[in-house]
Design a protein around this motif. Sequence first.
Motif, PDB file in Angstrom:
ATOM      1  N   PRO A  14      -0.018  22.143 -16.964  1.00 35.40           N
ATOM      2  CA  PRO A  14       0.489  20.789 -17.229  1.00 35.40           C
ATOM      3  C   PRO A  14      -0.460  19.699 -16.731  1.00 35.40           C
ATOM      4  N   GLY A  15      -0.642  18.661 -17.536  1.00 32.55           N
ATOM      5  CA  GLY A  15      -1.427  17.499 -17.124  1.00 32.55           C
ATOM      6  C   GLY A  15      -2.842  17.851 -16.702  1.00 32.55           C
ATOM      7  N   ASP A  16      -3.230  17.314 -15.547  1.00 31.58           N
ATOM      8  CA  ASP A  16      -4.572  17.552 -15.023  1.00 31.58           C
ATOM      9  C   ASP A  16      -4.602  18.679 -13.993  1.00 31.58           C
ATOM     10  N   THR A  17      -3.543  19.458 -13.945  1.00 26.78           N
ATOM     11  CA  THR A  17      -3.477  20.555 -12.976  1.00 26.78           C
ATOM     12  C   THR A  17      -4.571  21.582 -13.258  1.00 26.78           C
ATOM     13  N   LEU A  66       5.749  29.108 -10.876  1.00 25.65           N
ATOM     14  CA  LEU A  66       7.160  28.789 -11.114  1.00 25.65           C
ATOM     15  C   LEU A  66       7.567  27.525 -10.375  1.00 25.65           C
ATOM     16  N   LEU A  67       7.071  27.358  -9.147  1.00 28.35           N
ATOM     17  CA  LEU A  67       7.449  26.193  -8.342  1.00 28.35           C
ATOM     18  C   LEU A  67       6.833  24.901  -8.877  1.00 28.35           C
ATOM     19  N   THR A  68       5.649  25.001  -9.460  1.00 32.32           N
ATOM     20  CA  THR A  68       4.957  23.798  -9.930  1.00 32.32           C
ATOM     21  C   THR A  68       5.065  23.596 -11.440  1.00 32.32           C
ATOM     22  N   THR A  98       2.579  27.186 -16.123  1.00 29.76           N
ATOM     23  CA  THR A  98       2.677  28.466 -16.826  1.00 29.76           C
ATOM     24  C   THR A  98       1.370  29.254 -16.751  1.00 29.76           C
ATOM     25  N   ALA A  99       0.250  28.550 -16.613  1.00 32.90           N
ATOM     26  CA  ALA A  99      -1.049  29.232 -16.528  1.00 32.90           C
ATOM     27  C   ALA A  99      -1.079  30.177 -15.328  1.00 32.90           C
ATOM     28  N   TYR A 100      -0.539  29.741 -14.189  1.00 34.61           N
ATOM     29  CA  TYR A 100      -0.525  30.591 -13.005  1.00 34.61           C
ATOM     30  C   TYR A 100       0.379  31.802 -13.214  1.00 34.61           C
TER      31      TYR A 100
END
Length: 247
Positions: free
Chosen positions: A35-38, A206-208, A211-213
């Motif tokens: 998500p976003g710039d993560t 899951l906490l943040t 989905t990539a993680y």
Amino acid sequence: MSRAGPLVKFALLALLAAFLLAPQSFAGLFRPFAPGDTAPIYTQTPLLTLTVNHLLLVAAATLAAGLLAVGFAVAATRPAGRDVLPFARAVANLGQTFPPVAVLALAVPVFGFGPVPTLVALVLYGLLPIFETTLTGLEGLDPALMEAARGLGLTDRQRLVQVELPLALPMILAGIRLSAVIGLATATIGSTVAASTLGEVIISGLLTGNTAYVLQGGLVVSALAILIDAALRALERVAARRSGFPS
């Protein structure tokens, strides 16, 4: 097809090694899921470190479960140990009837946070497959072979070590394979009690909401399960050929 299988597994191993050694090279593949710039690649702990720790924990648990389960099965199949069978089966079934999360909840107050509660849960969860397959292997031996071994003058211990366990080895390895694959997936929950496993990546995702993680942790665990299952199946086939069983 028989040649394609090993090639696919070799390609999977090479891809997994490349990802663990240089995960940033795959950032573009995971960018759409971040998500976003993560950051698209998990960097809080090196993925290679988490993978090694995950494998070591599962290996230790599988070894401990194997020693306990094979010991129970051997004791239960001795003439003087028939009374051991109900107790051994009850212990082996304990892990399957008691959820690993519940084992963690009970183990943390005793052992504290870290890998030990996860190790306890994995050992309990891995007992049943190894116990049942070992029991099947030992009970299914040809009585004529056992009688021939007695005729050669082998002691009970010599028959067990030189005849029974080698002949039952394919079944024992089948149980170890099931236990190891189950352990690989189950070990991810260890990160909830501060064990260093690939579950850390999944939980962080899951906490943040990243989905990539989640994909990274899940895909690495899945690849490990496929490769370890294939390696242990190969060992089963070798053991089956040596014992004279059809592979």
